[in-house]
Scaffold this motif. Structure first.
Motif, mmCIF file in Angstrom:
data_model
loop_
_atom_site.group_PDB
_atom_site.id
_atom_site.type_symbol
_atom_site.label_atom_id
_atom_site.label_comp_id
_atom_site.label_asym_id
_atom_site.label_seq_id
_atom_site.Cartn_x
_atom_site.Cartn_y
_atom_site.Cartn_z
ATOM 1 N N ARG A 54 0.866 -1.192 0.000
ATOM 2 C CA ARG A 54 0.000 0.000 0.000
ATOM 3 C C ARG A 54 0.903 1.243 0.000
ATOM 4 N NH1 ARG A 54 -2.747 0.788 4.380
ATOM 5 N NH2 ARG A 54 -1.697 -0.708 5.768
ATOM 6 N N PHE A 55 1.539 1.460 -1.145
ATOM 7 C CA PHE A 55 2.558 2.503 -1.237
ATOM 8 C C PHE A 55 1.976 3.907 -1.137
ATOM 9 C CE2 PHE A 55 4.473 -1.013 -3.886
ATOM 10 C CZ PHE A 55 5.281 -1.483 -2.865
ATOM 11 N N GLU A 56 0.789 4.110 -1.692
ATOM 12 C CA GLU A 56 0.192 5.444 -1.637
ATOM 13 C C GLU A 56 -0.137 5.822 -0.199
ATOM 14 O OE1 GLU A 56 -3.101 8.071 -4.101
ATOM 15 O OE2 GLU A 56 -2.716 5.979 -4.625
ATOM 16 N N ALA A 57 -0.694 4.868 0.562
ATOM 17 C CA ALA A 57 -1.000 5.125 1.973
ATOM 18 C C ALA A 57 0.282 5.366 2.761
ATOM 19 C CB ALA A 57 -1.775 3.947 2.565
ATOM 20 N N ALA A 58 1.321 4.593 2.452
ATOM 21 C CA ALA A 58 2.599 4.761 3.139
ATOM 22 C C ALA A 58 3.179 6.137 2.856
ATOM 23 C CB ALA A 58 3.575 3.670 2.701
ATOM 24 N N LEU A 59 3.045 6.603 1.608
ATOM 25 C CA LEU A 59 3.570 7.918 1.242
ATOM 26 C C LEU A 59 2.852 9.021 2.002
ATOM 27 C CD1 LEU A 59 5.446 9.610 -0.550
ATOM 28 C CD2 LEU A 59 3.680 9.524 -2.329
ATOM 29 N N GLU A 60 1.555 8.903 2.152
ATOM 30 C CA GLU A 60 0.787 9.914 2.885
ATOM 31 C C GLU A 60 1.208 9.999 4.340
ATOM 32 O OE1 GLU A 60 -3.337 9.064 2.403
ATOM 33 O OE2 GLU A 60 -3.358 9.538 0.251
ATOM 34 N N MET A 61 1.636 8.887 4.918
ATOM 35 C CA MET A 61 2.014 8.860 6.333
ATOM 36 C C MET A 61 3.467 9.249 6.564
ATOM 37 S SD MET A 61 0.114 5.518 7.948
ATOM 38 C CE MET A 61 0.305 4.376 6.579
ATOM 39 N N THR A 62 4.269 9.366 5.517
ATOM 40 C CA THR A 62 5.701 9.619 5.657
ATOM 41 C C THR A 62 5.972 11.114 5.676
ATOM 42 O OG1 THR A 62 6.203 7.557 4.496
ATOM 43 C CG2 THR A 62 7.970 9.192 4.656
ATOM 44 N N PRO A 63 6.629 11.633 6.715
ATOM 45 C CA PRO A 63 6.905 13.071 6.815
ATOM 46 C C PRO A 63 7.739 13.575 5.644
ATOM 47 C CG PRO A 63 7.364 11.955 8.892
ATOM 48 C CD PRO A 63 7.131 10.887 7.884
ATOM 49 N N SER A 64 7.580 14.840 5.316
ATOM 50 C CA SER A 64 8.325 15.434 4.200
ATOM 51 C C SER A 64 9.820 15.456 4.464
ATOM 52 C CB SER A 64 7.830 16.864 3.938
ATOM 53 O OG SER A 64 7.993 17.660 5.104
ATOM 54 N N SER A 65 10.222 15.404 5.730
ATOM 55 C CA SER A 65 11.651 15.413 6.055
ATOM 56 C C SER A 65 12.342 14.099 5.725
ATOM 57 C CB SER A 65 11.843 15.722 7.543
ATOM 58 O OG SER A 65 11.183 14.755 8.345
ATOM 59 N N CYS A 66 11.588 13.029 5.493
ATOM 60 C CA CYS A 66 12.163 11.706 5.198
ATOM 61 C C CYS A 66 12.393 11.590 3.690
ATOM 62 C CB CYS A 66 11.247 10.602 5.705
ATOM 63 S SG CYS A 66 11.032 10.590 7.494
ATOM 64 N N LEU A 67 13.427 12.240 3.199
ATOM 65 C CA LEU A 67 13.650 12.342 1.755
ATOM 66 C C LEU A 67 13.892 10.982 1.121
ATOM 67 C CD1 LEU A 67 15.981 15.481 1.686
ATOM 68 C CD2 LEU A 67 13.487 15.387 1.473
ATOM 69 N N GLN A 68 14.679 10.152 1.779
ATOM 70 C CA GLN A 68 15.013 8.833 1.246
ATOM 71 C C GLN A 68 13.753 7.988 1.089
ATOM 72 O OE1 GLN A 68 18.404 6.644 3.066
ATOM 73 N NE2 GLN A 68 16.836 5.241 3.806
#
Length: 503
Positions: free
Chosen positions: A258-272
């Motif tokens: 569920r990559f889209e959901a994971a992306l929404e939960m990942t802070p903008s500071s986590c560039l990698q």
């Protein structure tokens, strides 16, 4: 997506822990025979001060503070090709993080800044930075106030114009002032330990800072990358900081595809993590593409940290096997050929027959493997140690060869002194205190008056502190040096309370 869950299996055992151990990156042995002692190291940022040294080994002094408006006005008065230099004092942030904040205030790209070396995140550090005068807008833009950069965290000053810019590695090393609070052992024990380390030096390990801040060392990502294990690498990149909360939930969502959901939960500071997820949202099975979505400099850091881990393990094995005397086949600096300062690495030669007895161990250089610096091939003791270390990690020398594609990651290699040495190491004992700053620093200034609790630590039951001052050459780690002095089993890192706890 079952294969993604399988790829995440090596990471699951580490989920929830804060940090990898020193032994996981090869830091395992001590050099001296002195007993250790306990004290509190890096308890507060103002207990760990770093000053960059210039080429003449003089510490950078912070003399005259200025604001960003003055910096911009000064730059505008210079020819575009001239370089503006300033002193940066910062606290609890890396050099790039501090410069990114200044860049936002100046409304410029942080890429305009050059510096000689990265300074520790934890502590208060002083260094010189430069940028081309023509790289800032000469229009009438307003400079955002430094109020957004709390001045107890960042200061700038000492403006100067020069033709040359700051270049990585062009400084003379770093000077350190380190306070070890609440000494738990007799002063004689600590005194003997300092004198032993001053005379014998310390194992010149790459410190924990080299391996990132994740639950797994960045060398594990380098290993997966050089092995071509793309699915495993994707999971390592996504789970590196999945300790708890939303970060852990995002990693679990990614395991399930569920990559889209994971992306929404990942802070903008986590560039990698965001770079990987953004690619997987559009191409869920393209793990190779997801890896290449990570900025190249980060992928190169992963691989360099793998070479660093191997180097650490080689040194640990050599100490364990009591091979800390120069041996046939050992490498030393080739002084017969002039080595230009701009060259990527040192020029070396093997010891000639009979030279071992007249060579100090501090002169011995160990290879940091790369395509131009292979593992020793001649049947010597050192060749056997490299072979054993590579077998333990699960690699061979072929992973460091130069790839055919220029887009791939490669490292030329280098040579590193086996023994680190202090310069100008001095120490003294002072009354300790629960929290008070006990030494002046560039960010907060001199101590205005003797504090009651600093002048009489006994009234708080906190006893004695050990104050150390010393210089180290470029690429040596103060945390590793202090580890040897105190003989603590763990390699020290940010905010360690020595004698037991790691944060």
């Amino acid at each position: 997506m079952h294969h993604l869950r399988d790829a995440a299996r090596p990471l699951r055992a580490s989920l929830g822990r804060w940090k990898f151990s020193a032994a996981e990156v090869g830091i395992e042995s001590f050099l001296g025979s002195h007993p250790g002692f306990e004290a509190k190291f890096q308890q507060f940022p103002y207990d760990f001060l770093v000053r960059e040294l210039d080429r003449e080994q003089r510490p950078i002094q912070f003399a005259e503070e200025c604001d960003l408006s003055k910096l911009l006005d000064f730059a505008r008065r210079q020819p575009p090709e001239e370089n503006v230099w300033f002193t940066l004092v910062k606290r609890e942030q890396t050099t790039p993080e501090a410069l990114a904040k200044i860049a936002r205030c100046l409304q410029v790209s942080p890429k305009i800044f050059s510096f000689c070396g990265m300074k520790d995140r934890w502590g208060i550090t002083t260094q010189r930075v430069s940028f081309a005068a023509g790289s800032v807008d000469t229009g009438a833009q307003e400079v955002r106030s430094l109020e957004g950069l709390d001045r107890s965290w960042i200061k700038i000053g000492d403006l100067e114009a020069k033709p040359a810019k700051a270049r990585l590695g062009s400084h003379g090393g770093n000077g350190f002032t380190v306070l070890l609070r609440d000494l738990a052992d007799p002063q004689k024990t600590a005194n003997d330990a300092v004198l032993s380390a001053a005379s014998g030096g310390f194992p010149n390990y790459f410190g924990l800072q080299r391996f990132g801040t994740g639950q797994q060392p960045s060398s594990s990502l380098g290993l997966a990358l050089l092995r071509g294990a793309k699915a495993e690498l994707v999971m390592l990149a996504l789970g590196a900081r999945a300790r708890h909360g939303r970060a852990l939930e995002a990693f679990q969502a990614a395991q399930e595809g569920r990559f889209e959901a994971a992306l929404e939960m990942t802070p903008s500071s986590c560039l990698q993590e965001r770079a990987v997820l953004q690619h997987l949202v559009h191409s869920p099975s393209d793990f190779a593409g997801a890896v290449k979505a990570v900025p190249r400099h980060l992928r190169l850091l992963w691989c360099r940290s793998l070479a660093s881990q191997l180097w650490n393990r080689v040194l640990s094995l050599r100490i364990e096997q009591k091979m800390m005397e120069p041996l046939p086949g050992d490498l030393v600096l080739d002084r017969s050929s002039s080595t230009a300062a701009a060259e990527e690495r040192l020029r070396v030669r093997p010891l000639r027959e009979g030279e071992e007895k007249d060579t100090a161990m501090a002169e011995i250089l160990l290879p940091v493997l790369g395509y131009d610096v292979p593992a020793p091939k001649a049947p010597t003791a050192l060749q056997g140690i490299y072979q054993r270390a590579m077998e333990e990690i699960g690699i061979d020398g072929q992973v460091f060869r130069k790839p055919e594609s220029p887009d791939d990651i490669w490292m030329s290699g280098d040579y590193r002194p086996a023994i680190g040495q202090f310069s100008g190491l001095s120490h003294r004992f002072i009354p300790s205190s629960p929290r008070a700053p006990l030494i002046p620093n560039d960010l907060h200034g001199s101590l205005r008056r003797p504090r009651r609790d600093a002048a009489d630590g006994s009234r708080h039951g906190n006893g004695t502190a050990l104050l150390l001052e010393f210089g180290l050459p470029k690429a040596s780690y103060a945390t590793v040096a202090i580890r040897e002095v105190m003989k603590m089993a763990k390699s020290l890192g940010v905010g360690d309370l020595v004698g037991g706890l790691r944060s």
